[in-house]
Enzyme design. Sequence first.
Site, mmCIF file in Angstrom:
data_model
loop_
_atom_site.group_PDB
_atom_site.id
_atom_site.type_symbol
_atom_site.label_atom_id
_atom_site.label_comp_id
_atom_site.label_asym_id
_atom_site.label_seq_id
_atom_site.Cartn_x
_atom_site.Cartn_y
_atom_site.Cartn_z
ATOM 1 N N ASP A 21 108.994 26.499 20.419
ATOM 2 C CA ASP A 21 110.018 27.598 19.849
ATOM 3 C C ASP A 21 110.584 28.169 21.029
ATOM 4 O O ASP A 21 111.341 28.785 20.367
ATOM 5 C CB ASP A 21 109.258 28.172 19.006
ATOM 6 N N HIS A 22 110.912 27.664 21.730
ATOM 7 C CA HIS A 22 111.488 28.452 22.797
ATOM 8 C C HIS A 22 112.526 27.480 23.167
ATOM 9 O O HIS A 22 112.202 26.610 24.187
ATOM 10 C CB HIS A 22 110.691 28.019 24.608
ATOM 11 N N ASP A 86 99.253 32.279 21.150
ATOM 12 C CA ASP A 86 100.397 33.456 21.258
ATOM 13 C C ASP A 86 100.056 35.188 21.483
ATOM 14 O O ASP A 86 99.236 34.767 19.913
ATOM 15 C CB ASP A 86 102.067 33.472 20.672
ATOM 16 N N ARG A 368 108.475 43.006 23.454
ATOM 17 C CA ARG A 368 108.682 43.340 24.426
ATOM 18 C C ARG A 368 110.105 43.832 25.747
ATOM 19 O O ARG A 368 110.549 43.282 24.653
ATOM 20 C CB ARG A 368 108.240 42.121 26.143
ATOM 21 N N SER A 563 101.813 38.464 27.189
ATOM 22 C CA SER A 563 102.132 37.402 26.702
ATOM 23 C C SER A 563 100.662 36.417 27.144
ATOM 24 O O SER A 563 99.763 36.580 27.973
ATOM 25 C CB SER A 563 103.096 36.263 26.827
ATOM 26 N N ARG A 565 99.940 34.094 28.021
ATOM 27 C CA ARG A 565 100.205 33.009 28.643
ATOM 28 C C ARG A 565 99.169 32.305 29.912
ATOM 29 O O ARG A 565 98.966 33.094 30.479
ATOM 30 C CB ARG A 565 101.255 33.581 29.864
#
Length: 674
Positions: A21-22, A86, A368, A563, A565
Amino acid sequence: MLQFISSGLSKVAVPSTIHCDHLIEAQVGGEKDLRRAKDINQEVYNFLATAGAKYGVGFWKPGSGIIHQIILENYAYPGVLLIGTDSHTPNGGGLGGICIGVGGADAVDVMAGIPWELKCPKVIGVKLTGSLSGWSSPKDVILKVAGILTVKGGTGAIVEYHGPGVDSISCTGMATICNMGAEIGATASVFPYNHRMKKYLSKTGREDIANLADEFKDHLVPDPGCHYDQLIEINLSELKPHINGPFTPDLAHPVAEVGKVAEKEGWPLDIRVGLIGSCTNSSYEDMGRSAAVAKQALAHGLKCKSQFTITPGSEQIRATIERDGYAQILRDLGGIVLANACGPCIGQWDRKDIKKGEKNTIVTSYNRNFTGRNDANPETHAFVTSPEIVTALAIAGTLKFNPETDYLTGTDGKKFRLEAPDADELPKGEFDPGQDTYQHPPKDSSGQHVDVSPTSQRLQLLEPFDKWDGKDLEDLQILIKVKGKCTTDHISAAGPWLKFRGHLDNISNNLLIGAINIENGKANSVRNAVTQEFGPVPDTARYYKKHGIRWVVIGDENYGEGSSREHAALEPRHLGGRAIITKSFARIHETNLKKQGLLPLTFADPADYNKIHPVDKLTIQGLKDFTPGKPLKCIIKHPNGTQETILLNHTFNETQIEWFRAASALNRMKELQQ
């Protein structure tokens, strides 16, 4: 069944989605942005589609939307236990599920049939009384809670909202609150099942699930007389609109006061861009309330003084707000409707209106606002608030505007005040599903092949990390001693780097480039202990790796917040790191480090952080007898020949110790299969 979801670059989520979704938002409009993304990222999308087809995984194609909105619309339900890679996975708590963000390796375990484990969390209760009204919104609830608990106050806890005030919040509003629980470090957040959830389930084609939830409603609400480890009470009738920031999502201000604070602190008052959307605030209700504000300004001949962008949360939301006129109202105000994606929220913003290093203010409805998070500019002062407040501030163009009390001047010269917005929480008719963006897995995948070119700069097959040699870690060089906040954005920056998420060696060139080195107060500038020259963090790490020098990072409080990540754990392991020693860790990042065979350790005495200097070497002893609950010993070797010994705590259990010995959880999984 497993599924992939896509609309940018790869992201994995469980129970049943892998989602890209980026998209890189050039701010030319959603359709053009999507075409551009498909062209730039075709290799990655093809990999996800073919990998999904080969392994029986569904695939949501580019343009589908943001994973958390997709989950809410299709997969979440009351009582579900759901994990996703996520940190904003708890969004599903708005439908009464226990939805927890994890690292990718945790998802791999579940997909491989290995049980997923979690240390039993505490429970923080938030009792809501009164009812929301006027300019106050669900976003203000979590902004208030963030101000109370701070970015680490929810660590190791599930936040359970309850009380009579709950019924005044829509289902998607509850999702907003749960979503941003990630910003207080919460494991998950959850609301009790009620009629608002039933209404949402029915409207999204799941009336049978709503009926089933009705049958078991007593199991989907707090137990009578239940005890909370901590209790917070908020009277919604007294709650004022909030705006949090800059640079951290727990710096809370009432909207009425932020202008004065900004003047005192020297923050730019002029708002350059207002941005609404994101996984936190992109529902039909959010867009409707923003459109209600916009209509009032348009009626007086006004448009936004600031630039204004709108990001729909899903293809279903985009199609429905187009049909119902909200999108056009926001365009008429001067807004640009971007593609259905994370976009600027994750740093995928091709921003043109400022130069890097230029001090400026933006307001968003995102979650964020860490330094450089949205546009890679460390001087962008980002504030998070509700979509309707963003819209009002974008119209006024200044942080000093309070829509509850202040007046605007129409093109006719007459002053007017914006009325508090009102909008339907769900469309009166059915949702418009828009384009069909879902790819079902084939019934027979035996002939399916997944291509990864050995010369690709976007995709790279992982090689196993080297196993522990059975010895203590001697004379570790300190790569960097981090000063202050160090989020996963500091450790592995997003934005333009996301295109390398499938290529570990390339993305490792962003390792810790945002972290502040305590030795010189600079980002991405550390001393090479061999050459004594200062240089970029990744270059120094690569130098150490090439010369067989193992290294360690020293961190501050709540290291790795933000995140989920996973690259923030993969990169230090790939470039030769062996341990990360901090005052405290964020939950997901600590687990991610363990999964990659690194040692996340904490000072038994936080004051020992001050004993270590960037020029020291560290020896970690006790690894041969590495056992749960037993601290490790650390010998600090100073350049003048003196030594100090301190203790380091850890949270490893027996299984996780096996990950360390095998060099990673994946290595250990392979060992067990042999």
